[in-house]
Design an enzyme around this catalytic site. Structure first.
Site, PDB file in Angstrom:
ATOM      1  N   GLU A   1      -5.546  -8.392  -0.409  1.00  0.00           N
ATOM      2  CA  GLU A   1      -6.248  -8.077   0.850  1.00  0.00           C
ATOM      3  C   GLU A   1      -7.697  -7.833   0.498  1.00  0.00           C
ATOM      4  O   GLU A   1      -8.017  -6.899  -0.254  1.00  0.00           O
ATOM      5  CB  GLU A   1      -5.665  -6.828   1.528  1.00  0.00           C
ATOM      6  CG  GLU A   1      -4.366  -7.088   2.259  1.00  0.00           C
ATOM      7  CD  GLU A   1      -3.908  -5.886   3.078  1.00  0.00           C
ATOM      8  OE1 GLU A   1      -4.760  -5.171   3.638  1.00  0.00           O
ATOM      9  OE2 GLU A   1      -2.677  -5.669   3.128  1.00  0.00           O
TER      10      GLU A   1
ATOM     11  N   GLU B   1       0.821  -1.225   0.000  1.00  0.00           N
ATOM     12  CA  GLU B   1       0.000   0.000   0.000  1.00  0.00           C
ATOM     13  C   GLU B   1       0.851   1.269   0.000  1.00  0.00           C
ATOM     14  O   GLU B   1       0.658   2.162   0.835  1.00  0.00           O
ATOM     15  CB  GLU B   1      -0.967  -0.001   1.193  1.00  0.00           C
ATOM     16  CG  GLU B   1      -2.019  -1.085   1.082  1.00  0.00           C
ATOM     17  CD  GLU B   1      -3.144  -0.994   2.126  1.00  0.00           C
ATOM     18  OE1 GLU B   1      -3.047  -0.199   3.072  1.00  0.00           O
ATOM     19  OE2 GLU B   1      -4.126  -1.749   1.966  1.00  0.00           O
TER      20      GLU B   1
HETATM   21  O1  AHR Z   1      -5.141  -5.955   6.888  1.00  0.00           O
HETATM   22  C1  AHR Z   1      -5.042  -4.824   7.708  1.00  0.00           C
HETATM   23  C2  AHR Z   1      -4.335  -3.667   7.032  1.00  0.00           C
HETATM   24  O2  AHR Z   1      -5.121  -3.195   5.979  1.00  0.00           O
HETATM   25  C3  AHR Z   1      -3.021  -3.987   6.387  1.00  0.00           C
HETATM   26  O3  AHR Z   1      -1.958  -3.925   7.261  1.00  0.00           O
HETATM   27  C4  AHR Z   1      -2.890  -2.918   5.348  1.00  0.00           C
HETATM   28  O4  AHR Z   1      -2.153  -3.329   4.233  1.00  0.00           O
HETATM   29  C5  AHR Z   1      -4.316  -2.546   5.011  1.00  0.00           C
HETATM   30  O5  AHR Z   1      -4.525  -1.183   5.072  1.00  0.00           O
END
Ligand code: AHR
Length: 498
Positions: A291, A172
Site C-alpha cells: 500500500e 495491518e
Molecule cells: O487503502 C486504504 C486503507 O489504508 C486500507 O484499508 C488499510 O490497509 C490502510 O490503512
C-alpha cells in the site's frame, strides 16, 4: 542551475520484478460498486464490469491487484461472496461502517482481473478469523477438485482452479483500528500457523506477512522483527504501507518525503537481515510495499459520511499536480530498491485514493497521478540501474540535503531500451541536466515526455485533463554520449532512448 547523472550498463541494482507496478482494489467506497462493477452502466459488459474502467486499467498495464482489503478483510467472511448472488448475505462492513451487499466476491474479482490481464494478490482474514477459514479459502481457490471446497467452486461455475499465487496473511495487524488487532507476538504465532497450513494445501504459494502500517507506528520496527522471529521460515515477504500528504501546504517538504520512504525501506531490509543473521538462515525475506500513495485530501469529507450506506464515496482524494510529482518520486524510490522490493501496490486503483475516477452512471477519467504510474509501469521493465546523481540540494522542514534532482533508470536489454526517469523538485528554477550514457553506444533519444503545470494545485476532472503529459521535452544527445536536457521547474520527465 546545473546537475548531472552518470549512467552505466554495469551499475546494476537488480532485475525489476514487474509486480512492483501492482495495485489494489478493496471493498471500500466506490472502488468495486460504481468503480469496476456497475451492471446498470451503459458501458457494462455481460458480467457487469465497466468497459471504460477496464480500458483505463489496461493502459496502466497493472500486473497484480491486491484484494479484498485492506482493513475490510479483517472482518470479512469470504464465503459470503461466493455462490448464487441472490443467496449472498448483506453484512455490516465494520472497517468502513457501510453495508456490504456481497454482489461481487472472489470469483467475480478473479474473472475481472483476467479481463484486465492482472494476477490476484489475495488477503486472508487474520482479524476475526484464522487457520481454518484461510486453509478452506485456499482450497476453494487453488485445489483442482475432488474435495468439499474445490468441488463447491466447481458447483459455483468455476471448473478450473484460480491458482492464486500470492497470499497476504492479514492486513495491518499492528494498528489499533484493525478489527482483531494483535500484538506482534499474537500475530506472529497466528501468521506462522496459518501459513504452515496454507502451504500444506498448496506448496507453490507465496506468503506475505504484515509489517507496520506506517513509519510513525510506535511499534515500528519491532513489529517486523518479532513477526519475522515467528514466521521467518514460512513467509516470503514482509509488507510495508505508507501514505503521504501535504497538510501544511509546504511543497518543498512534501516533495522530500520520499527520503522518509527510502529510510523506511532501508530499515525494513535491515530488520529482515538481522533476523536472518539471528536464525543463521540462508533464506532472504523480500519486501512487498503493498500500500503506497498520497492520501489526505478526503480525510475531512470522510468524517461526514453516514454509517451503514451502500458504496458511499469514501477516500475520494482529488489529486493535484504536485501529488503526481510525489507519486513519480515514490515509484523511483522503489525502483532504486528493486533488489529487495519485489512487489508493490499503488493504493488503490479506482475511486478510492485512486489514479482512475468514475461517476456512477457516467464517465471515467485519469487523475494526475495516473501518468507517472503509467510511465513507470510501461517503461520501467528491465534492469534497474543505479544513477550517480550530482545535484544542488536544499533543506526543508523535516529533511536535510534533499537533492533537487531525483532519478531512477531502467535498462531493458531485450527491447534495447533505456529509460531515465527524472523529477526536478525545484519549484522556481529549471535545471540544465547532463546525462552520461556513453556505455549505450548507438542509442538515440526516442522521446522526452514531460508532466508539468504552472499551478501545483491543478487537478483533472471528467472531460478536463488539465494535467497530462506532452512529448515536447528538450533533450538532445551530443556526439560523445552525453544527453543535454532542460528539466523544467517542478516537473516529471521520462527520457527514452533506443
Ligand atoms: O487503502 C486504504 C486503507 O489504508 C486500507 O484499508 C488499510 O490497509 C490502510 O490503512
Amino acid at each position: 542551475q546545473k546537475a548531472s547523472i552518470i549512467i552505466d550498463k554495469s551499475f546494476t541494482i537488480s532485475e525489476v520484478d514487474e509486480r512492483l507496478y501492482g495495485s489494489f482494489i478493496e471493498h471500500l467506497g466506490r472502488a468495486v460498486y460504481g468503480g469496476i462493477y456497475e451492471p446498470e452502466h451503459p458501458e457494462a459488459d455481460e458480467e457487469g464490469f465497466r468497459k471504460d474502467v477496464m480500458a483505463l486499467v489496461k493502459r496502466l498495464n497493472v500486473p497484480i491487484i491486491r484484494y479484498p482489503g485492506g482493513n475490510m478483510v479483517s472482518a470479512y467472511n469470504w464465503e459470503d461472496g461466493v455462490g448464487p448472488r441472490e443467496e449472498r448475505p448483506r453484512r455490516l462492513e465494520l472497517a468502513w461502517r457501510t453495508i456490504e451487499t456481497n454482489e461481487m466476491g472472489t470469483n467475480e474479482f478473479v474473472a475481472w482481473s483476467k479481463k484486465v490481464n492482472a494476477d490476484v494478490m489475495m488477503a486472508v482474514n487474520l482479524g476475526t478469523r484464522g487457520i481454518d477459514a484461510a486453509r478452506n479459502f485456499l482450497e476453494y481457490c487453488n485445489h483442482p477438485g475432488g474435495t468439499y471446497w474445490s468441488d463447491l467452486r466447481k458447483e459455483h461455475g468455476y471448473k478450473n482452479p484460480h491458482n492464486i499465487k500470492v497470499w497476504c496473511l492479514g492486513n495491518e495487524m499492528d494498528g489499533s483500528w484493525q478489527v482483531g488487532h494483535k500484538t506482534a507476538h499474537e500475530y506472529g504465532r497466528l501468521a506462522l500457523e496459518t501459513g504452515k497450513a496454507m502451504r500444506l494445501v498448496d506448496p507453490d504459494i507465496e506468503l506475505v506477512a504484515c509489517g507496520s502500517s506506517n513509519t510513525n507506528m510506535p511499534t515500528f520496527p519491532e513489529y517486523e522483527a518479532t513477526t519475522l522471529e515467528h514466521t521467518y521460515d514460512v513467509v516470503d515477504y514482509i509488507s510495508l504501507h505508507q501514505y503521504y500528504g501535504n497538510r501544511s501546504n509546504d511543497t518543498e517538504n512534501y516533495l522530500a518525503k520520499t527520503m522518509d520512504m527510502d529510510h523506511f525501506i532501508k530499515t525494513v531490509i535491515a530488520t529482515c537481515d538481522y533476523i536472518k543473521a539471528k536464525k543463521r538462515s540462508k533464506k532472504t525475506i523480500n519486501l512487498s510495499f503493498d500500500e503506497w500513495n498520497v492520501w489526505y485530501h478526503s480525510n475531512e469529507q470522510d468524517r461526514q459520511i453516514e454509517p451503514w450506506s451502500i458504496a458511499p464515496p469514501q477516500l475520494e482524494d482529488v489529486y493535484n499536480f504536485e501529488d503526481a510529482l510525489l507519486v513519480g518520486s515514490m515509484l523511483m524510490t522503489m525502483l532504486r530498491h528493486a533488489d529487495r522490493v519485489k512487489m508493490a501496490c499503488m493504493a488503490q486503483l479506482v475511486n478510492v485514493i485512486a489514479p482512475i475516477m468514475t461517476e456512477n452512471g457516467g464517465g471515467a477519467w485519469e487523475q494526475t497521478i495516473f501518468y507517472p504510474y503509467m510511465h513507470v509501469s510501461l517503461y520501467g521493465r528491465g534492469v534497474s540501474l543505479q544513477p550517480v546523481v550530482s545535484s544542488p540540494k536544499y533543506d526543508s522542514k523535516d529533511f536535510t540535503d534533499v537533492p533537487y534532482i531525483d532519478s531512477a533508470v531502467v535498462y531493458n536489454e531485450e527491447a534495447e531500451e533505456l529509460t531515465v526517469f527524472v523529477l526536478n523538485r525545484h519549484l522556481t528554477d529549471k535545471m540544465t541536466l547532463t546525462i552520461d550514457v556513453r556505455s549505450f553506444e548507438g542509442y538515440q533519444i526516442v522521446e522526452h515526455i514531460v508532466l508539468e503545470h504552472d499551478d501545483l494545485k491543478a487537478v483533472n476532472t471528467l472531460g478536463n485533463q488539465r494535467v497530462k503529459p506532452h512529448s515536447n521535452g528538450d533533450a538532445s544527445l551530443t556526439y560523445d554520449g552525453q544527453i543535454e536536457a532542460l528539466v523544467n521547474k517542478a516537473s516529471w520527465n521520462v527520457i527514452r532512448l533506443k
